[in-house]
Design an enzyme around this catalytic site. Structure first.
Site, short mmCIF file in Angstrom:
data_model
loop_
_atom_site.label_atom_id
_atom_site.label_comp_id
_atom_site.label_asym_id
_atom_site.label_seq_id
_atom_site.Cartn_x
_atom_site.Cartn_y
_atom_site.Cartn_z
N ALA A 13 0.80 -1.22 0.00
CA ALA A 13 0.00 0.00 0.00
C ALA A 13 0.84 1.27 0.00
O ALA A 13 0.32 2.35 -0.27
CB ALA A 13 -0.93 0.00 1.21
N SER A 15 4.51 0.97 -1.09
CA SER A 15 5.60 0.77 -2.04
C SER A 15 5.41 -0.57 -2.74
O SER A 15 4.70 -1.44 -2.27
CB SER A 15 6.97 0.81 -1.33
OG SER A 15 7.09 -0.29 -0.45
N GLY A 16 6.08 -0.68 -3.89
CA GLY A 16 6.07 -1.93 -4.62
C GLY A 16 7.48 -2.40 -4.86
O GLY A 16 8.43 -1.63 -4.75
N ARG A 17 7.60 -3.66 -5.21
CA ARG A 17 8.92 -4.21 -5.48
C ARG A 17 8.79 -5.37 -6.46
O ARG A 17 7.75 -6.04 -6.52
CB ARG A 17 9.62 -4.68 -4.20
CG ARG A 17 8.85 -5.72 -3.42
CD ARG A 17 9.15 -5.70 -1.93
NE ARG A 17 8.79 -4.45 -1.31
CZ ARG A 17 7.56 -4.11 -0.93
NH1 ARG A 17 6.54 -4.94 -1.14
NH2 ARG A 17 7.32 -2.95 -0.37
N HIS A 241 -3.53 -12.07 -2.43
CA HIS A 241 -3.61 -11.15 -1.30
C HIS A 241 -2.27 -11.22 -0.61
O HIS A 241 -1.81 -12.30 -0.21
CB HIS A 241 -4.73 -11.56 -0.35
CG HIS A 241 -4.90 -10.62 0.80
ND1 HIS A 241 -5.64 -10.93 1.91
CD2 HIS A 241 -4.42 -9.38 1.03
CE1 HIS A 241 -5.61 -9.93 2.77
NE2 HIS A 241 -4.86 -8.97 2.24
N ASP A 242 -1.60 -10.09 -0.43
CA ASP A 242 -0.23 -10.11 0.09
C ASP A 242 -0.12 -10.84 1.42
O ASP A 242 0.88 -11.51 1.69
CB ASP A 242 0.38 -8.71 0.15
CG ASP A 242 -0.48 -7.69 0.86
OD1 ASP A 242 -1.47 -8.04 1.51
OD2 ASP A 242 -0.15 -6.48 0.76
N THR A 243 -1.16 -10.76 2.25
CA THR A 243 -1.10 -11.47 3.53
C THR A 243 -1.14 -12.97 3.32
O THR A 243 -0.50 -13.73 4.06
CB THR A 243 -2.23 -11.03 4.46
OG1 THR A 243 -2.22 -9.60 4.57
CG2 THR A 243 -2.07 -11.62 5.85
N ASN A 301 -7.69 -7.23 11.60
CA ASN A 301 -6.85 -6.12 11.11
C ASN A 301 -6.63 -5.10 12.22
O ASN A 301 -7.60 -4.59 12.78
CB ASN A 301 -7.53 -5.41 9.94
CG ASN A 301 -7.47 -6.19 8.64
OD1 ASN A 301 -7.69 -7.39 8.64
ND2 ASN A 301 -7.18 -5.50 7.56
#
Length: 476
Positions: A13, A15-17, A241-243, A301
């Protein structure tokens, strides 16, 4: 089995990589190809400045990162994409209708009113098993329906599915992320009845696939621009979903541990074999989200490191020369605060003056807020640790999992003050790492699909434990 290389597109949310990893039965070597900011944009919409994601800019950064990987390892096998949850793009005839809304945009409040007027919240919980969050996809989609936006759409793709679509031309909906929309049944299918009740176009929802499913090869134009060998890598569905990807990489015994995937949000919970949908879970606002291999992420959350990052931004806007590492070092020298604030207060959700809002919280209760940035950082850390500890206890109580240790992964694993404070307040050892858990979980699922690895989640986690440094914090 041998070793091979796969790439993880990991969009957070803030940064990206793009990471790539050489993976084999006893090999897990992760490298960074590119890192870039993820900065939302304000777009004027008649009477207000709405908050959107610059998703086309993100896509351009993703392509730059993949180009860097192709120069390093042109024989790379696979690409997987994960991101934050709930946000999406609407399409018409394959064309994006507008930059996706940001989940922190104020329009979500109207969506809550619209949905709850049509469907009782308790019924939503029984069917979807999700905690109430005002920005869940179904609330955002209700606004689109009320405004007539979704009526012209024939495609709905969550952010990682949208990126994968632009890479391959194939539209799909990966199940772990789709589980965060509030629009799946307990069996993991699209909830047609609920979709109809909310006035949404059922045909817009793409076919569901599981993590590990091959999506397709790169589009010919991309294969020309990205000089991979042969036909190029396959795009593979991961825990998008990143989690979900992060939990794959938690080196835990899930029968005796809780996890905290700590980044912008702190996702605190346990892993289960089946959903728990109870009145107690509803009251505690616990969610049942899909995990890789059909597992359930039973979690809650908590506001997370957003409280710190937004405070830093505010101080920098005021012209103060501050950085988080320096403030954490100063904060660690301060005494533990006598009082903490409620890190889950909804006032902290929106962007803006975070230190001011925290000070208001204390003022309203006749208490004095810290005056210095370092003091504010210390009270933020302790407030997050208190929320984490309480949520771990609730997760154990609701699920019956006898939690003996807490694993912190993600950016929060770097924060020694937060890790120690969580151990102290939970009265349990905290095991910190890996920091890049999301990218690692992403590449592990790809590597298994490509035949570089085999086995269940426990086998994949054992590889993480053998190849990653974990730092232990014992309660004091």
């Amino acid at each position: 089995m041998t070793t091979g290389t796969v790439a993880a597109v990991d969009l957070g949310a803030t940064s990206g990589r793009v990471m790539y990893a050489r993976v084999g039965a006893d090999t897990l070597e992760l490298s960074e190809a590119a890192r870039f900011p993820n900065t939302p944009v304000r777009l004027w919409e008649g009477d207000r400045a709405a908050l959107h994601w610059d998703v086309t800019g993100l896509y351009a950064s993703v392509l730059d990162g993949l180009a860097a990987v192709s120069r390093t390892d042109p024989a790379m096998r696979s690409i997987g994409v994960d991101s934050w949850a709930v946000d999406y793009g609407l399409l018409r005839s394959g064309r994006l209708l507008g930059e996706p809304y940001h989940y922190r945009d104020e329009r979500t409040a109207r969506g809550v009113e619209l949905v709850h007027a049509a469907v009782d919240p308790a019924e939503l919980y029984r069917e979807g098993g999700l905690q109430f969050l005002p920005f869940n996809s179904l609330y955002q989609l209700a606004v689109d329906a009320a405004d007539g936006t979704s009526a012209s759409a024939d495609g709905f793709l969550l952010i990682p599915d949208l990126i994968a679509y632009w890479l391959t031309g194939a539209a799909h909906a990966e199940r772990t992320n789709a589980s965060t929309t509030g629009l799946l049944t307990a069996e993991g299918a699209w909830n047609d009845r609920l979709i109809d009740r909310l006035g949404l176009p059922r045909s817009a929802f793409a076919p569901l696939v599981d993590a590990g499913t091959p999506i397709g090869g790169l589009l010919p134009a991309l294969a020309h621009d990205l000089p991979f060998a042969g036909t190029g890598p396959t795009v593979t569905a991961v825990g998008s979903h990143d989690t979900a990807s992060a939990v794959v990489a938690v080196p835990m015994d899930a029968s005796r541990a809780a996890y905290i995937s700590c980044g912008t949000w702190g996702l605190v919970g346990v892993e289960l074999e089946r959903r728990i949908v109870s009145d107690e879970g509803l009251a505690a606002n616990f969610t049942n989200e899909g995990g890789v291999d059909g597992r359930i992420r039973y979690l809650h959350n908590v506001m997370g490191l957003w409280l710190l990052s937004e405070s830093i931004r505010e101080w920098q806007r005021r012209g103060l020369h501050v950085d988080l590492a320096g403030l954490l070092a100063e904060a660690a020298e301060l005494p533990r605060p006598a009082e903490v604030f409620d890190a889950e207060d909804p006032r902290f959700l929106a962007p803006g003056d975070m230190p001011g809002r925290i000070a208001d919280w204390f003022d309203e209760r006749g208490m004095r807020a810290p005056a210095s940035p370092a003091g504010m950082v210390r009270v933020i850390v302790e407030s997050l640790a208190a929320a984490f500890a309480e949520t771990v206890g609730t997760a154990a109580s609701l699920s019956g999992v006898p939690v003996e240790a807490v694993h912190i992964v993600g950016g929060g694993a770097r924060n020694a003050l937060l890790c120690q404070a969580t151990a102290d307040r939970a009265g349990l050892p905290v095991l910190a790492g890996p920091v890049e858990a999301t990218a690692i979980g992403n590449v592990l699922v790809q590597a298994r699909a490509a035949g570089l690895l085999s086995g269940d989640l426990e086998t994949l986690r054992a590889l993480v434990a053998r190849t990653t440094q974990i730092v232990r914090y014992d309660p004091r």
